[in-house]
Design a protein around this motif. Structure first.
Motif, PDB file in Angstrom:
ATOM      1  N   LYS A  15       0.792  -1.299  -0.074  1.00  0.00           N
ATOM      2  CA  LYS A  15      -0.040  -0.067  -0.070  1.00  0.00           C
ATOM      3  C   LYS A  15       0.819   1.299   0.146  1.00  0.00           C
ATOM      4  N   ARG A  16       0.157   2.402  -0.656  1.00  0.00           N
ATOM      5  CA  ARG A  16       1.000   3.719  -0.299  1.00  0.00           C
ATOM      6  C   ARG A  16       0.568   4.083   1.070  1.00  0.00           C
ATOM      7  N   VAL A  17       1.484   4.839   1.777  1.00  0.00           N
ATOM      8  CA  VAL A  17       1.334   5.114   3.185  1.00  0.00           C
ATOM      9  C   VAL A  17       0.104   6.079   3.368  1.00  0.00           C
ATOM     10  N   PRO A  41       6.571  13.840   3.896  1.00  0.00           N
ATOM     11  CA  PRO A  41       5.758  14.092   5.005  1.00  0.00           C
ATOM     12  C   PRO A  41       4.748  13.244   5.109  1.00  0.00           C
ATOM     13  N   GLN A  42       4.206  12.597   4.049  1.00  0.00           N
ATOM     14  CA  GLN A  42       3.225  11.755   4.434  1.00  0.00           C
ATOM     15  C   GLN A  42       3.638  10.451   5.042  1.00  0.00           C
ATOM     16  N   ARG A  63       4.379   8.538  12.887  1.00  0.00           N
ATOM     17  CA  ARG A  63       3.903   9.404  14.042  1.00  0.00           C
ATOM     18  C   ARG A  63       2.346   9.036  14.471  1.00  0.00           C
ATOM     19  N   THR A  64       1.591   8.946  13.361  1.00  0.00           N
ATOM     20  CA  THR A  64       0.070   8.713  13.735  1.00  0.00           C
ATOM     21  C   THR A  64      -0.098   7.459  14.605  1.00  0.00           C
ATOM     22  N   ASN A  65       0.704   6.447  13.941  1.00  0.00           N
ATOM     23  CA  ASN A  65       0.406   5.020  14.211  1.00  0.00           C
ATOM     24  C   ASN A  65       1.702   4.602  15.249  1.00  0.00           C
ATOM     25  N   PHE A  79      12.519   8.336  14.700  1.00  0.00           N
ATOM     26  CA  PHE A  79      11.775   6.912  14.777  1.00  0.00           C
ATOM     27  C   PHE A  79      12.266   6.113  15.663  1.00  0.00           C
ATOM     28  N   ALA A  80      13.792   5.998  15.541  1.00  0.00           N
ATOM     29  CA  ALA A  80      14.509   4.865  16.520  1.00  0.00           C
ATOM     30  C   ALA A  80      13.884   5.172  18.012  1.00  0.00           C
ATOM     31  N   ASP A  81      13.706   6.210  18.440  1.00  0.00           N
ATOM     32  CA  ASP A  81      13.346   6.563  19.869  1.00  0.00           C
ATOM     33  C   ASP A  81      11.795   6.074  19.878  1.00  0.00           C
TER      34      ASP A  81
END
Ligand SMILES: Cc1cc2nc3c(=O)[nH]c(=O)nc-3n(C[C@H](O)[C@H](O)[C@H](O)COP(=O)(O)O)c2cc1C
Length: 185
Positions: free
Chosen positions: A35-37, A62-63, A69-71, A112-114
């Protein structure tokens, strides 16, 4: 088990990498949702996620960053692999003598690692076609800056062997060996 392969790709080369990763998983009989993000995605439906984005000016699209971040909570509870396609050219070290792939890590990888503790964050070589008709106005303007233009040799530098062996590593991580499985039983 079902694995999500989700991507953001402005001009298609990152999508090609995501397709190759998905194909490798399917070849090893691991079911994949591709899927596309920015499509509707329910992370909870998947046992593992592979998420990739192209990099422009040091950043993920950005998407793709917004999707992580949202998930973040759901992603942090399952194995996740992140990748990007970025550097172009055949030099394996940058001007400061650093490994070209290490130096090309997008800013989001440290965040994202954190945030979600991914299993791995991988940079792959990408594609640059100066003759492409679908370059955005911003890209055309940026490419007028000599310091940027000179950093971007034209060509398809995707390293399919590296991409496939990265995907094989994911397959090995997802599917414990028979010996390992027997030991756990
Ligand atoms: C204007 C512009 C800026 C770019 N900035 C970066 C960058 O900062 N870091 C990087 O590794 N690659 C950079 N690239 C290379 C792209 O990330 C690469 O071409 C990528 O494979 C494109 O993926 P896509 O076809 O999925 O959009 C840039 C390319 C362009 C045209």
């Amino acid at each position: 088990m079902r694995v999500l392969v989700a991507y953001a790709s402005r001009h298609g080369s990152t999508m090609g990498i995501a397709q190759r990763i998905a194909a490798e998983l399917e070849r090893q009989e691991i079911p994949v949702a591709f899927k596309r993000v920015d499509e509707p995605i329910r992370v909870e439906s998947y046992q593992a996620c592979i998420i990739g984005s192209s990099v422009y000016l040091g950043r993920w699209e950005p998407q793709a960053a917004e999707f992580v971040r949202t998930n973040a909570e759901s992603l942090s509870r399952r194995p996740v692999w992140l990748f990007c396609s970025g550097p172009v050219g055949t030099d394996h070290v940058d001007k400061q003598g650093r490994d070209a792939l290490e130096a090309a890590q997008p800013k989001e990888f440290a965040e994202f690692a954190d945030l979600i503790h991914p299993k791995a964050e991988q940079v792959f070589y990408g594609v640059y076609d100066p003759a492409r008709k679908d370059a955005t106005l911003a890209e055309r303007l940026i490419m007028k800056v000599p310091a940027i233009r000179n950093e971007l040799p034209a060509g398809d530098f995707r390293d399919w062997d590296a991409i496939e062996s990265w995907a094989e590593g994911i397959v090995r991580a997802l599917r414990p060996t028979e010996v390992g499985a027997a030991a756990e039983a």
